[in-house]
Design an enzyme around this catalytic site. Structure first.
Site, short mmCIF file in Angstrom:
data_model
loop_
_atom_site.label_atom_id
_atom_site.label_comp_id
_atom_site.label_asym_id
_atom_site.label_seq_id
_atom_site.Cartn_x
_atom_site.Cartn_y
_atom_site.Cartn_z
N ILE A 1 0.84 -1.21 0.00
CA ILE A 1 0.00 0.00 0.00
C ILE A 1 0.87 1.26 0.00
O ILE A 1 0.62 2.20 -0.78
CB ILE A 1 -0.97 0.00 1.21
CG1 ILE A 1 -1.91 -1.21 1.12
CG2 ILE A 1 -1.78 1.29 1.26
CD1 ILE A 1 -2.75 -1.45 2.37
N ASP B 1 11.12 3.20 6.15
CA ASP B 1 10.81 1.77 6.25
C ASP B 1 12.14 1.04 6.38
O ASP B 1 12.86 0.85 5.40
CB ASP B 1 10.04 1.28 5.01
CG ASP B 1 9.58 -0.19 5.13
OD1 ASP B 1 10.24 -0.95 5.87
OD2 ASP B 1 8.59 -0.54 4.49
N ASP C 1 -9.00 6.17 8.67
CA ASP C 1 -10.00 5.22 8.16
C ASP C 1 -10.18 4.09 9.17
O ASP C 1 -10.92 3.15 8.94
CB ASP C 1 -9.51 4.66 6.81
CG ASP C 1 -10.53 3.74 6.16
OD1 ASP C 1 -11.73 4.10 6.14
OD2 ASP C 1 -10.14 2.65 5.69
N GLU D 1 -13.74 -0.03 16.63
CA GLU D 1 -14.58 0.28 15.46
C GLU D 1 -15.93 -0.44 15.58
O GLU D 1 -15.93 -1.66 15.76
CB GLU D 1 -13.87 -0.16 14.18
CG GLU D 1 -12.56 0.57 13.94
CD GLU D 1 -11.81 0.08 12.70
OE1 GLU D 1 -12.34 -0.76 11.96
OE2 GLU D 1 -10.68 0.53 12.50
N HIS E 1 -13.62 2.52 7.96
CA HIS E 1 -12.80 1.39 7.47
C HIS E 1 -13.20 0.98 6.05
O HIS E 1 -13.56 -0.18 5.80
CB HIS E 1 -12.90 0.20 8.43
CG HIS E 1 -11.66 -0.64 8.44
ND1 HIS E 1 -11.06 -1.10 9.58
CD2 HIS E 1 -10.89 -1.11 7.42
CE1 HIS E 1 -9.98 -1.82 9.28
NE2 HIS E 1 -9.86 -1.84 7.96
N ILE E 2 -13.15 1.96 5.15
CA ILE E 2 -13.58 1.71 3.76
C ILE E 2 -12.39 1.53 2.81
O ILE E 2 -12.57 1.39 1.60
CB ILE E 2 -14.46 2.87 3.22
CG1 ILE E 2 -13.74 4.22 3.37
CG2 ILE E 2 -15.82 2.88 3.90
CD1 ILE E 2 -14.46 5.38 2.68
N GLY E 3 -11.16 1.52 3.36
CA GLY E 3 -9.96 1.49 2.51
C GLY E 3 -10.01 0.44 1.42
O GLY E 3 -9.76 0.71 0.25
N ALA E 4 -10.33 -0.78 1.81
CA ALA E 4 -10.31 -1.88 0.83
C ALA E 4 -11.69 -2.16 0.25
O ALA E 4 -11.87 -3.11 -0.51
CB ALA E 4 -9.78 -3.15 1.50
P1 NAD Z 1 2.73 -4.85 3.73
O1 NAD Z 1 3.05 -5.98 4.63
O2 NAD Z 1 2.86 -5.05 2.26
O3 NAD Z 1 3.62 -3.58 4.12
C1 NAD Z 1 3.93 -3.20 5.41
C2 NAD Z 1 5.23 -2.42 5.34
O4 NAD Z 1 5.52 -1.89 6.63
C3 NAD Z 1 6.46 -3.29 4.94
O5 NAD Z 1 7.16 -2.70 3.87
C4 NAD Z 1 7.32 -3.30 6.21
O6 NAD Z 1 8.70 -3.35 5.92
C5 NAD Z 1 6.93 -1.97 6.83
N1 NAD Z 1 7.23 -1.92 8.25
C6 NAD Z 1 7.11 -2.90 9.18
N2 NAD Z 1 7.52 -2.44 10.38
C7 NAD Z 1 7.89 -1.16 10.20
C8 NAD Z 1 8.40 -0.14 11.05
N3 NAD Z 1 8.61 -0.39 12.34
N4 NAD Z 1 8.64 1.07 10.52
C9 NAD Z 1 8.44 1.34 9.22
N5 NAD Z 1 8.00 0.40 8.34
C10 NAD Z 1 7.71 -0.82 8.83
O7 NAD Z 1 1.26 -4.42 4.10
P2 NAD Z 1 0.26 -3.51 3.23
O8 NAD Z 1 -0.57 -4.39 2.37
O9 NAD Z 1 1.00 -2.39 2.61
O10 NAD Z 1 -0.68 -2.99 4.40
C11 NAD Z 1 -0.23 -2.04 5.36
C12 NAD Z 1 -1.25 -1.96 6.48
O11 NAD Z 1 -2.46 -1.36 5.98
C13 NAD Z 1 -1.70 -3.34 6.98
O12 NAD Z 1 -0.87 -3.79 8.00
C14 NAD Z 1 -3.11 -3.10 7.45
O13 NAD Z 1 -3.08 -2.90 8.84
C15 NAD Z 1 -3.54 -1.83 6.73
N6 NAD Z 1 -4.69 -2.03 5.86
C16 NAD Z 1 -5.78 -1.24 6.01
C17 NAD Z 1 -6.88 -1.39 5.17
C18 NAD Z 1 -8.10 -0.52 5.29
O14 NAD Z 1 -9.17 -0.96 4.88
N7 NAD Z 1 -8.00 0.67 5.79
C19 NAD Z 1 -6.86 -2.38 4.18
C20 NAD Z 1 -5.72 -3.14 4.04
C21 NAD Z 1 -4.64 -2.98 4.88
#
Ligand code: NAD
Length: 310
Positions: free
Chosen positions: A154, A173, A259, A264, A282-285
């Site tokens: 993301i 990151d 979001d 929630e 929580h509408i992100g996805a």
């Molecule tokens: P992902 O696993 O692909 O990416 C997570 C990234 O965070 C990785 O690159 C990792 O290296 C990095 N990371 C881990 N620990 C870290 C730290 N301490 N400091 C900085 N970076 C760090 O996951 P994604 O698919 O990109 O999703 C990210 C988050 O988004 C998920 O964990 C989830 O909680 C959230 N999400 C929210 C929705 C929504 O509907 N709002 C939907 C999907 C995911």
């Protein structure tokens, strides 16, 4: 075998899953309640299933310990914070995520919230519907600095979109290693405090871990610019909500959009009373495209985990 499918939005593209599952002799239990299950319900529903496609319902130590036949958990999405991974590992239960299936949708919402915070689009439109003609002075995104925290599926999409609208992009990151991506979008990696100090729009894209829990707190809010905006489309646990309230109420940062929330729906919370805070449910996805991709990928992942060795 018996499987449980919990995500509320799964039924929207259910036919895509049934097409994959039709070759297997499976007893399928669906969630027809329209609600996320609580721990009690999960405990009872998981007690005799072999596999679960799970949304954000709690898969705690208790639930997993009681699920004697459970062999595989397929996450319908990316965040694993509702699953006790240590216990799953100990019990030999496989866990897989639908990696990247919702990345575009969540990143587009995050960037949408950049625009919303900058131009107060929904507050302006609401004022007109209420008979007013209130205009809020806005600010442009082009030329501003986006601070992206977490460059996973993301975060990378959000970073490339921010670059596409002419923002300077800096990121933090510690686990990210793809230099060619950084070069392609002219992104500079920086330590966390520099990203927080220099970013005009700080967007969180990390999972909740011991390292990241409450990473937005009294200290980190203090280093942000007074004109900065915080965007959190990841998880509520990343920001200390009391401290965020204080920073927004005292004008330590300009605004925040989330979001996600620690609870929630949030019920009554003082943050919701602030003009410079907005929360979406929580509408992100929650888009047609992400829904279809998540249904297909999470179903394939479950089938692979249950039958892949056959
Ligand atoms: P992902 O696993 O692909 O990416 C997570 C990234 O965070 C990785 O690159 C990792 O290296 C990095 N990371 C881990 N620990 C870290 C730290 N301490 N400091 C900085 N970076 C760090 O996951 P994604 O698919 O990109 O999703 C990210 C988050 O988004 C998920 O964990 C989830 O909680 C959230 N999400 C929210 C929705 C929504 O509907 N709002 C939907 C999907 C995911």
């Amino acid at each position: 075998m018996k499987i449980l499918i919990t995500p509320r939005s799964f039924s929207r593209s259910k036919e895509l899953a049934l097409e994959i599952l039709k070759d297997y002799d499976l007893d399928i239990i669906e969630n027809t309640t329209g609600k996320t299950f609580d721990e009690e319900q999960m405990n009872s529903l998981c007690s005799d299933v072999d596999g679960v496609i799970v949304g954000i319902d709690p898969m705690t130590e208790r639930v997993l310990g009681n699920a004697k036949n459970l062999k595989a958990i397929s996450k319908y999405g990316a965040g694993l914070d509702n699953i006790d991974i240590d216990t799953a590992n100990k019990l030999g239960i496989k866990v897989e995520r639908a990696v990247g299936t919702n990345a575009v949708s969540v990143a587009e919402l995050a960037i949408g919230l950049f625009f919303e915070l900058s131009r107060k689009i929904s507050a302006s439109a609401a004022s007109v519907k209420n008979g007013g003609w209130d205009r809020f002075i806005g600010c442009e995104l082009t030329g501003k600095t986006a601070g992206i925290i977490g460059l996973g599926a993301i975060g990378r999409k959000a970073a490339s979109m921010a670059a596409g609208i002419g923002m300077k992009v800096i990121a933090y990151d510690p686990y990210f290693k793809d230099d060619s991506f950084l070069k392609e979008y002219d992104i500079q990696m920086k330590p966390l405090d520099k990203v927080l100090r220099q970013g005009d729009y700080i967007s969180l894209h990390v999972p909740v871990t011991e390292e990241t829990s409450n990473m937005i707190n009294r200290e980190t809010l203090k280093v942000m610019k007074k004109t900065a905006f915080l965007i959190n489309t990841s998880r509520g646990g990343l920001a200390d909500e009391d401290m965020l309230y204080q920073a927004l109420a005292d004008g330590e940062i300009a605004g925040a959009a989330q979001d996600v929330f620690s609870k929630e729906p949030p019920g009554e919370h003082k943050l919701l009373g602030l003009q410079n805070f907005i929360l979406t449910p929580h509408i992100g996805a929650y888009t047609k495209e992400a829904n279809q991709r998540m249904v297909v990928q999470s179903t394939k992942n479950l089938v692979n985990m249950l039958f892949g060795d056959e």
